[in-house]
Design an enzyme around this catalytic site. Structure first.
Site, PDB file in Angstrom:
ATOM      1  N   TYR A  37       0.295   6.089  -5.428  1.00 41.52           N
ATOM      2  CA  TYR A  37      -0.671   7.149  -5.712  1.00 41.52           C
ATOM      3  C   TYR A  37      -1.615   7.368  -4.543  1.00 41.52           C
ATOM      4  O   TYR A  37      -1.673   6.552  -3.615  1.00 41.52           O
ATOM      5  CB  TYR A  37      -1.466   6.820  -6.985  1.00 41.52           C
ATOM      6  N   LYS A 152       0.006   1.357  -1.419  1.00 41.28           N
ATOM      7  CA  LYS A 152      -0.924   1.826  -2.454  1.00 41.28           C
ATOM      8  C   LYS A 152      -0.175   2.086  -3.760  1.00 41.28           C
ATOM      9  O   LYS A 152       0.176   3.222  -4.083  1.00 41.28           O
ATOM     10  CB  LYS A 152      -1.654   3.085  -1.970  1.00 41.28           C
ATOM     11  N   GLU A 184     -11.319  -7.263   0.558  1.00 40.72           N
ATOM     12  CA  GLU A 184     -11.848  -5.909   0.343  1.00 40.72           C
ATOM     13  C   GLU A 184     -12.468  -5.832  -1.042  1.00 40.72           C
ATOM     14  O   GLU A 184     -12.392  -6.794  -1.820  1.00 40.72           O
ATOM     15  CB  GLU A 184     -10.731  -4.872   0.492  1.00 40.72           C
ATOM     16  N   LEU A 208      -5.703  -2.837   1.779  1.00 40.19           N
ATOM     17  CA  LEU A 208      -5.219  -1.462   1.900  1.00 40.19           C
ATOM     18  C   LEU A 208      -5.879  -0.831   3.131  1.00 40.19           C
ATOM     19  O   LEU A 208      -7.092  -0.995   3.332  1.00 40.19           O
ATOM     20  CB  LEU A 208      -5.605  -0.662   0.652  1.00 40.19           C
TER      21      LEU A 208
END
Ligand code: PMP
Length: 288
Positions: A37, A152, A184, A208
């Site tokens: 996505y 992702k 993250e 990511l």
């Protein structure tokens, strides 16, 4: 907030009203999270960084070997139509592509599947998000995700649990840590500032590669502000003078408290404010 009932949702070539849009229970996105996505911010009714989001979508699809039948322009036109029909001025546009529908089977090589494509919009305060002015409080939690965080995918359970855990603890979000280093945020990239040095974890399969992260790095370079990309130990995070998180819908969010300890003096710092200013100025110049 659930969007109004008359909102349109795109599914496989058609636009449906929100309550009528549906996919098969045999969709591999539903059964296996076999799906990727993208989320792009919308401000002033326009997309932020769509080209970069599309490039990352293709990268994710390629890594998983999911067929892509769409060009950048196809997705762009679908999103523009939804933004217009849903009268979206500020918020986000969500694009999801799954491997498609098949009898439930771990092995998906038997037949070539037609991907399922879903696109919808959501209203959200982005420019006047109070958190970007007053900052957010976070906690650190172990990073429980699979090892390919650079792709992702919609396997977001660990992030969803981490975010919910933070809210249950009375703070805003969680920072995912692993082996004494920070990775993250639950849905954002992390930056620290110490003695004027801005540092963010280097790209790897641990995190990511955020579109906002790379924009911030690029815009700072244009403005002669250097950002170093390297692993960050938890104690460096805890001693940082300023900390911020970046994401497509949060932009640049200052962090004012971590695990109950103030960051700096607990107020939003001057460098973060400057980066927020630069980021906004630059993206407003290239909305599409
Ligand atoms: N890391 C993770 C785990 C995320 O989910 C996100 C947002 N999807 C980000 C970083 C930020 O990426 P972007 O700036 O592209 O929104």
């Amino acid at each position: 907030m659930l969007e109004k009932d008359n909102q349109k949702v795109y599914v496989n070539g058609e636009f449906y009203s929100k309550n009528e849009a549906s996919i098969s229970v045999f969709d591999r996105g539903f059964l296996f999270s076999d799906s990727v996505y993208e989320v792009s911010a919308v401000i002033e009714g326009k997309l932020v960084d769509w080209k970069e989001h599309f490039a990352r979508l293709i990268r994710s699809l390629t890594h998983l070997g999911i067929v892509n039948n769409f060009q950048e322009e196809d997705f762009y036109q679908i999103q523009k139509k939804l933004i217009k029909e849903n009268e979206l001025k500020e918020g986000l546009c969500y694009v999801q592509v799954t491997r498609g529908v098949a009898e439930r089977d771990f092995n998906f090589t038997k037949k070539s599947l037609l991907p399922t494509v879903v696109v919808f919009t959501q209203e959200k305060k982005i420019l006047n998000n109070p958190a970007s002015k007053v900052g957010i409080k976070i906690i650190t939690v172990p990073d429980d995700r699979w090892r390919r965080r650079d792709i992702k995918t919609t396997q977001l359970l660990a992030q969803s649990l981490a975010k919910t855990h933070a809210v249950q603890k009375g703070v805003d979000d969680s920072l995912l840590v692993q082996g004494g280093f920070i990775n993250e945020g639950s849905s954002s990239n992390a930056f620290i500032i110490k003695y004027g040095r801005i540092i963010t974890p280097n790209l790897s399969s641990d995190i990511l590669g955020g579109i906002t992260r790379s924009s911030v790095i690029k815009f700072c370079q244009i403005n002669n502000i250097k950002i170093e990309e390297q692993k960050i130990k938890i104690n460096h995070l805890m001693n940082a003078q300023e900390v911020f998180l970046t994401s497509s819908t949060g932009f640049v969010l200052p962090v004012i408290e971590i695990d109950g300890r103030l960051v700096g003096n607990g107020l939003v710092g001057g460098m973060v404010k400057e980066i927020q200013r630069i980021y906004l100025e630059q993206i407003k110049a290239k909305l599409s």
